[in-house]
Design an enzyme around this catalytic site. Structure first.
Site, mmCIF file in Angstrom:
data_model
loop_
_atom_site.group_PDB
_atom_site.id
_atom_site.type_symbol
_atom_site.label_atom_id
_atom_site.label_comp_id
_atom_site.label_asym_id
_atom_site.label_seq_id
_atom_site.Cartn_x
_atom_site.Cartn_y
_atom_site.Cartn_z
ATOM 1 N N HIS A 162 0.821 -1.207 0.000
ATOM 2 C CA HIS A 162 0.000 0.000 0.000
ATOM 3 C C HIS A 162 0.856 1.258 0.000
ATOM 4 O O HIS A 162 0.424 2.307 -0.469
ATOM 5 C CB HIS A 162 -0.940 0.007 1.210
ATOM 6 N N GLY A 163 2.063 1.147 0.542
ATOM 7 C CA GLY A 163 2.947 2.303 0.554
ATOM 8 C C GLY A 163 3.842 2.227 1.771
ATOM 9 O O GLY A 163 3.457 1.640 2.784
#
Lengths: 77, 403
Positions: free
Chosen positions: B333-334
């Site tokens: 997701h990051g």
């Protein structure tokens, strides 16, 4: 020992349930099997029957009842 | 020149309707024109990645060529050889662009990477999966044109659902008979309309109208224990509702459009809010992503750990792999503390969930199971999920660390 009996043995060992009375019941919906048990099944098939099933061959909908598993193993043996 | 976010506004849908009409008539008469489908795909790809977003378009083209070379090269190699290290190297190369895109903002103060484009994650999932199935020998007849169609299938390019090469190919190479296609058409159109309600009414209300107000109130109500306040709790539910309706809405558009094109792209959501436990939740929420993680990370890691007898007990293997699996999902997701915490939270939740399910199985007689416990289980799961989305939302980062 024939394939059917061996597969049922493996499933009984793996799940702690006797599945021979419900050969068409969905093992995943009832929570008897999960991904972990699937991998254990594949490894047991390899060691006990010499049937090699790569993980990507394991399409869950084709392996979700005892009868389907037996048919699948018979087709691969 | 015009650029559009996929399914972003009425004009996009109007163009979609016009472009798909000839295709629908063709399919009703049992014909699939590859040329026309390709032209439609290119048209919508240009709408998404052209004009002011042309740098993304260039990044997409280079990326696709790169993945074609890798997957095609590996498929040719795999016909006669099967080296483990080479396979791992190819997978690392295939995910390298995505890794760069995900890590760049964390090391460059939030600056986006130049090689990024909308959908790079989803394309990487498809490419890696193609490579893994080639290794397993389950995908034998790799074809560059099919691979391109699979990767660039415009309805799902930006955010999934993540289809599988062999499933896509089977649909793409055949034409559904009229009865089947009419059924698909009916479903496809219904999905589009439910999508309108989800995305343009419900997600708009929760995300655009309500959420900014709650965020402002939550920021003003700081100061208590961990800065928790009623508006923050309101934000948690509001964000969760927005996340669901926005993404489920988009997914319905993507699946609906696919169905109209005679391709049965798999569904992404299946009533996630009625899951009785976290494990079941992941069978119902962002399904194609969680199944991708299940099939290509979780099961493969478990297989490897068990084969090499890394852990004594199968339960340890399962637990360690849950944590690794969900941490990777978090990182994907990051690279921020809240995405990684979100992943860890779900990993731990799955471990606890599994332990509880085993306990319940062993003590079937003493654990009550009735309507009340079922409702309680659903309530608890939904609230745990909403709490995890509060972490995921990043608002805690603002509340705690923004001066």
């Amino acid at each position: 020992m024939d394939i059917k009996a061996t597969v049922l043995d493996i499933l009984n060992d793996l799940t702690g349930n006797d599945v021979s009375g419900a050969m068409d019941d969905n093992l995943f919906d009832s929570g008897i099997m999960d991904s972990m048990a699937s991998v254990q099944l594949l490894l047991s098939l390899q060691s006990e029957l010499g049937v090699n099933v790569p993980v990507s061959e394991f399409e869950r909908s084709e392996w979700d009842t005892p009868n389907k598993i037996i048919a699948k193993v018979e087709s691969l043996a | 020149m015009l650029t559009f976010e996929p399914y972003g506004n009425p004009t996009y849908f109007a163009l979609l309707g016009v472009a798909l009409l000839p295709l629908m008539i063709g399919l009703l008469y049992g014909k699939r024109s590859r040329l026309y489908e390709t032209l439609v795909s290119i048209f919508f790809l240009v709408l998404t990645f052209g004009g002011s977003k042309w740098t993304q378009g260039v990044a997409l083209i280079i990326y696709i060529l790169y993945e074609v070379v890798l997957t095609w090269g590996y498929a040719v190699y795999r016909r006669n050889h099967n080296s483990g290290p080479l396979f791992y190297l190819m997978v690392i190369l295939a995910i390298a662009p995505l890794t760069i895109v995900k890590v760049t903002p964390a090391v460059e103060n939030g600056q986006a990477s130049l090689i990024g484009f909308l959908g790079v994650s989803y394309l990487t999932f498809r490419a890696v999966q193609t490579m893994m199935e080639t290794r397993d020998g389950t995908l034998k007849n790799y074809n560059i044109m099919t691979f391109l169609q699979f990767m660039l299938f415009f309805p799902t390019i930006s955010s999934g659902p993540i289809d599988r090469y062999r499933r896509f190919e089977a649909d793409y190479r055949s034409v559904p008979d009229r009865d089947k296609y009419l059924g698909m058409l009916q479903k496809g159109i219904r999905y589009l309309f439910v999508g309108f309600m989800y995305k343009f009414i419900l997600a708009y209300y929760f995300g655009t109208i309500l959420m900014p107000k709650l965020q402002l109130m939550a920021m003003h109500s700081r100061g208590g224990f961990l800065d928790i306040s009623w508006p923050l709790i309101g934000y948690m539910y509001c964000y969760s509702a927005d996340l669901f309706f926005d993404f489920a809405g988009y997914s319905l558009f993507a699946v609906g459009t696919s169905y109209i094109m005679g391709i049965a792209t798999p569904m992404n959501f299946n009533q996630p809010w009625r899951s009785p436990n976290i494990k079941d939740f992941w069978n119902r929420w962002h399904i194609t992503l969680s199944f991708w993680f299940r099939d290509f990370i979780y099961m493969r890691l478990v297989f490897w750990f068990m084969k090499h007898r890394v852990f004594k007990k199968p339960t340890t293997t399962a637990n360690v792999t849950y944590i690794i699996n969900m941490l990777i999902m978090g990182f994907w997701h990051g690279v921020t503390w809240y995405y990684i915490t979100y992943g860890l939270f779900h990993g731990v939740a799955l471990v606890i969930n599994d332990t509880w399910l085993r306990y319940k199985k062993k003590h079937r007689q003493s654990v009550p199971h009735n309507k009340f416990t079922q409702i309680f289980a659903i309530f608890l799961t939904a609230n745990l999920v909403c709490f995890s989305f509060l972490i995921f939302s990043g608002i805690l980062d603002k509340i705690w660390f923004l001066k």
